[in-house]
Design a protein around this motif. Sequence first.
Motif, mmCIF file in Angstrom:
data_model
loop_
_atom_site.group_PDB
_atom_site.id
_atom_site.type_symbol
_atom_site.label_atom_id
_atom_site.label_comp_id
_atom_site.label_asym_id
_atom_site.label_seq_id
_atom_site.Cartn_x
_atom_site.Cartn_y
_atom_site.Cartn_z
ATOM 1 N N PRO A 62 16.938 0.506 -4.315
ATOM 2 C CA PRO A 62 16.025 0.144 -3.434
ATOM 3 C C PRO A 62 15.525 1.369 -2.233
ATOM 4 N N ILE A 63 16.711 2.299 -2.325
ATOM 5 C CA ILE A 63 16.389 3.455 -1.407
ATOM 6 C C ILE A 63 15.288 4.268 -2.064
ATOM 7 N N LEU A 64 15.529 4.513 -3.235
ATOM 8 C CA LEU A 64 14.504 5.357 -4.211
ATOM 9 C C LEU A 64 12.977 4.853 -4.206
ATOM 10 N N MET A 86 0.891 -1.392 0.059
ATOM 11 C CA MET A 86 -0.105 0.073 -0.050
ATOM 12 C C MET A 86 0.793 1.281 -0.048
ATOM 13 N N VAL A 87 0.582 2.008 -1.015
ATOM 14 C CA VAL A 87 1.381 3.289 -1.068
ATOM 15 C C VAL A 87 0.767 4.466 0.029
ATOM 16 N N ARG A 88 1.693 4.833 0.805
ATOM 17 C CA ARG A 88 1.241 5.951 1.655
ATOM 18 C C ARG A 88 1.838 7.284 1.377
ATOM 19 N N THR A 89 1.141 8.416 1.274
ATOM 20 C CA THR A 89 1.903 9.705 1.049
ATOM 21 C C THR A 89 2.078 10.403 2.286
ATOM 22 N N ALA A 90 3.237 10.552 2.657
ATOM 23 C CA ALA A 90 3.642 11.381 3.905
ATOM 24 C C ALA A 90 4.210 12.453 3.628
ATOM 25 N N GLY A 112 7.565 4.752 -2.155
ATOM 26 C CA GLY A 112 6.418 4.068 -1.377
ATOM 27 C C GLY A 112 5.799 4.664 -0.236
ATOM 28 N N SER A 113 6.852 5.500 0.490
ATOM 29 C CA SER A 113 6.685 6.127 2.043
ATOM 30 C C SER A 113 6.227 7.521 1.394
ATOM 31 N N PHE A 114 6.736 8.337 0.697
ATOM 32 C CA PHE A 114 6.349 9.510 0.321
ATOM 33 C C PHE A 114 5.223 10.090 -0.725
#
Length: 69
Positions: free
Chosen positions: A28-30, A1-5, A35-37
């Motif tokens: 992998p970092i990008l 699930m993608v979240r926008t933080a 996915g996080s932001f």
Amino acid sequence: MVRTAEWSEAEALEIVGRHAHREGPLLPILHEMQGSFGHVPREALPAVAKALNLSRAEVYGVATFYHDF
């Protein structure tokens, strides 16, 4: 699930820390930042570059080359 933080340097550095030990950690970092932001924050690129001992231009080039980011 993608979240926008909201952009968070602390969270970005945590993401970097989770992948820094890997061989070829930049993608992998990008991906995890995406996915996080919900995107790869431009503000994160200098921190990623410094943590991986890469130039900001190298990190920017990778982040802008791949259409997924």
